[in-house]
Write an enzyme that holds these catalytic residues in place. Structure first.
Site, PDB file in Angstrom:
ATOM      1  N   ASP A 109       0.924  -1.205   0.060  1.00 25.16           N
ATOM      2  CA  ASP A 109      -0.081  -0.137   0.114  1.00 25.16           C
ATOM      3  C   ASP A 109       0.822   1.204  -0.066  1.00 25.16           C
ATOM      4  O   ASP A 109       1.447   1.507   1.217  1.00 25.16           O
ATOM      5  CB  ASP A 109      -0.887  -0.010   1.167  1.00 25.16           C
ATOM      6  CG  ASP A 109      -2.142   1.062   1.062  1.00 25.16           C
ATOM      7  OD1 ASP A 109      -1.939   2.197   0.306  1.00 25.16           O
ATOM      8  OD2 ASP A 109      -2.973   1.014   1.855  1.00 25.16           O
ATOM      9  N   ASP A 309      -1.509   6.138  -6.444  1.00 23.12           N
ATOM     10  CA  ASP A 309      -1.597   4.856  -5.423  1.00 23.12           C
ATOM     11  C   ASP A 309      -1.829   3.740  -6.230  1.00 23.12           C
ATOM     12  O   ASP A 309      -2.219   3.467  -7.275  1.00 23.12           O
ATOM     13  CB  ASP A 309      -3.247   5.643  -4.787  1.00 23.12           C
ATOM     14  CG  ASP A 309      -3.759   4.558  -4.043  1.00 23.12           C
ATOM     15  OD1 ASP A 309      -2.910   4.085  -3.047  1.00 23.12           O
ATOM     16  OD2 ASP A 309      -4.844   4.123  -4.007  1.00 23.12           O
TER      17      ASP A 309
END
Ligand SMILES: *[C@@H]1O[C@H](CO)[C@@H](O)[C@H](O)[C@H]1NC(C)=O
Ligand SMILES: *[C@@H]1O[C@H](CO)[C@@H](O)[C@H](O)[C@H]1NC(C)=O
Ligand SMILES: *[C@@H]1O[C@H](CO)[C@@H](O)[C@H](O)[C@H]1NC(C)=O
Ligand SMILES: *[C@@H]1O[C@H](CO)[C@@H](O)[C@H](O)[C@H]1NC(C)=O
Ligand SMILES: *[C@@H]1O[C@H](CO)[C@@H](O)[C@H](O)[C@H]1NC(C)=O
Ligand SMILES: *[C@@H]1O[C@H](CO)[C@@H](O)[C@H](O)[C@H]1NC(C)=O
Ligand SMILES: *[C@@H]1O[C@H](CO)[C@@H](O)[C@H](O)[C@H]1NC(C)=O
Length: 428
Positions: A109, A309
């Site tokens: 992440d 992201d």
């Protein structure tokens, strides 16, 4: 007897080659490379039998966007109320924790700082693979006085006790104790790595075997390994459809591409974990789309801007930007009318010619190949523009360049030189 032997030998070889494919790190012999698997890869144990259709992925992305937005407000309030929203991670890597090493497949992440794994005795953890600190002779629980305890989200601490914290992730919540142990990534040994040992979990959004945050905040892997990796890494995310492919996460400044287009990497104090860039315009075909400046502007006061992201699947643009791009895209697809499918509103059936789309970052133009621009339905001939408008709610002033648009590119994060680089690469 002989056939049995041959059978044994063959099954050994088969097992051996499978384990090589799935578990060996260091692709291409680079000592600090980790293989990156898509969650639906044959190497992933997390494949769900009834995989959700890509049309419904947008709903998961919505949860992700709410999560990213919530980073601007320091809040521990669970962002999902009522029905749990799923925010399953997309890419996983192998990490070895403890001495002797206990292998875990943790989710990547890039927008999170924390690292945590489910620990033995956990109440509510879904995984059958749990980290057992009692079986590691290098493990220790941090006390409340430890400086790291102040960096943990919502530390719950009484002096003289061990440092506990709790946090929400998607629709889930965890309670964990702050632990240190040896982390081994590919060939690299990282002593005294600080992470959360989950004791209690609720909800269904947690990656089964834990999370490795590559964000830029103080507790992230990047911050904890500054001497080793110098806040530099790159990754190549494999296409979700070529499930037999893996990508790579390359840690540290060595073996990074030398010739790569770059744009300044920005830091936004409102969302300090995220990797911001300056998106200055979007081109469809040869036309620079008319987007209000405010839709793309970087704003340290509000947290607005554009990020890269790894956890969002489809690129999201704030509404005025998305509508302008979409309308120009539709105008350029001749002799066909757009239809909707799931959350996508610009879909076409049959063979149509699509215009190229270019993201214009400060000092760097990136033109998306068709595979990064369109998603094709498995049944029928429908292709959709793989982007959507960001949800129109509070705090959501964020454009997100998502994993679908990054696949088969190497994305370089170079914090010391404040730059983010991109070059095309087939992830293998
Ligand atoms: C910890 O375990 C490893 C291997 O299991 C062993 O080599 C090492 O000597 C042990 N260290 C201590 C301090 O007991
Ligand atoms: C989480 O943290 C809050 C605030 O520190 C605390 O009130 C709450 O009891 C904690 N929850 C758990 C499950 O520990
Ligand atoms: C890890 O922590 C232990 C206990 O505080 C300490 O003795 C050791 O020197 C540390 N190792 C490194 C490499 O920092
Ligand atoms: C992946 O590999 C397996 C075994 O080699 C093969 O059966 C399967 O068709 C491959 N899948 C894709 C999507 O290439
Ligand atoms: C698209 O829609 C318009 C308005 O409904 C219609 O006139 C036109 O024939 C349609 N074009 C195609 C290619 O279906
Ligand atoms: C990006 O594209 C625009 C418009 O086509 C052009 O003016 C600009 O010079 C390009 N920037 C770079 C860095 O190539
Ligand atoms: C896909 O499109 C082709 C040509 O336009 C057509 O022949 C075929 O029947 C279509 N397939 C489906 C499943 O719609």
């Amino acid at each position: 007897m002989r056939t049995q032997l041959i059978f044994l030998l063959i099954s050994f070889l088969v097992l051996k080659s499978e384990s090589l494919n799935c578990y060996e790190n260091n692709p291409r012999g680079h000592p600090s490379d980790l293989r990156v698997f898509h969650i639906s890869s044959p190497c992933s144990p997390f494949k769900k039998p009834n995989t959700v259709s890509w049309e419904s992925t947008l709903l998961q992305d919505k949860a992700r966007l709410q999560y990213l937005s919530s980073l601007a407000v320091k809040s521990s309030v669970p962002i999902a109320s009522g029905r749990a929203i799923v925010q399953s991670p997309t890419y996983i890597v192998r990490a070895n924790i403890g001495t002797p090493a206990q292998p875990m497949l943790v989710a990547l992440d890039t927008s999170n700082d924390a690292a945590w794994v489910p620990c033995s005795g956990c109440v509510g953890c879904a995984s059958s693979v749990l980290f057992d600190p009692s079986k590691s002779n290098s493990s220790r629980t941090l006390q409340c006085e430890a400086p790291q305890c102040k960096q943990a989200p919502n530390p719950t601490c009484t002096v003289g006790k061990s440092c506990g914290f709790n946090m929400t992730y998607g629709g889930s919540a965890i309670t964990a104790s702050l632990t240190q142990d040896t982390l081994t990534l590919a060939n690299d040994v990282i002593p005294n790595y600080t992470f959360g040992c989950i004791n209690q979990a609720t909800g269904t959004s947690l990656p089964a075997q834990g999370l490795m945050g590559l964000g830029r905040g103080p507790l992230s892997l990047i911050s904890q390994t500054q001497n080793l990796y110098m806040s530099t890494f790159s990754y190549c995310l494999p296409n979700s459809k070529s499930s037999n492919f893996s990508g790579s996460l390359r840690l540290g400044p060595k073996f990074q591409p030398l010739r790569i287009k770059t744009t300044p990497l920005l830091k936004n104090p409102r969302r300090s974990s995220l990797y911001y860039v300056n998106l200055v315009g979007i081109r469809v075909g040869n036309k620079i789309v008319d987007i209000p400046t405010s839709a793309l502007a970087f704003d340290p006061a509000t947290g607005a801007g554009t990020i890269f992201d790894s956890g969002t699947v489809f690129t999201r643009l704030v509404e005025p930007a998305y509508l302008a791009v979409r309308d120009e895209f539709r105008r350029r697809v001749k002799n066909a009318n757009a239809t909707s499918l799931g959350g996508f509103d610009t879909c076409y059936s049959g063979s149509v010619v699509f215009p190229p789309v270019t993201f214009m970052f400060a000092g760097m133009n990136v033109t998306l190949p068709p595979d990064n621009l369109l998603i094709h339905s498995s049944s029928g001939n429908t292709s959709c523009l793989a982007m959507a408008a960001a949800p129109n709610n509070v705090n959501s002033v964020l454009n997100v360049i998502a994993s679908m648009q990054q696949q088969n590119h190497r994305v370089l994060i170079d914090v010391p030189n404040s730059r983010l680089g991109i070059s095309r690469e087939t992830c293998t």
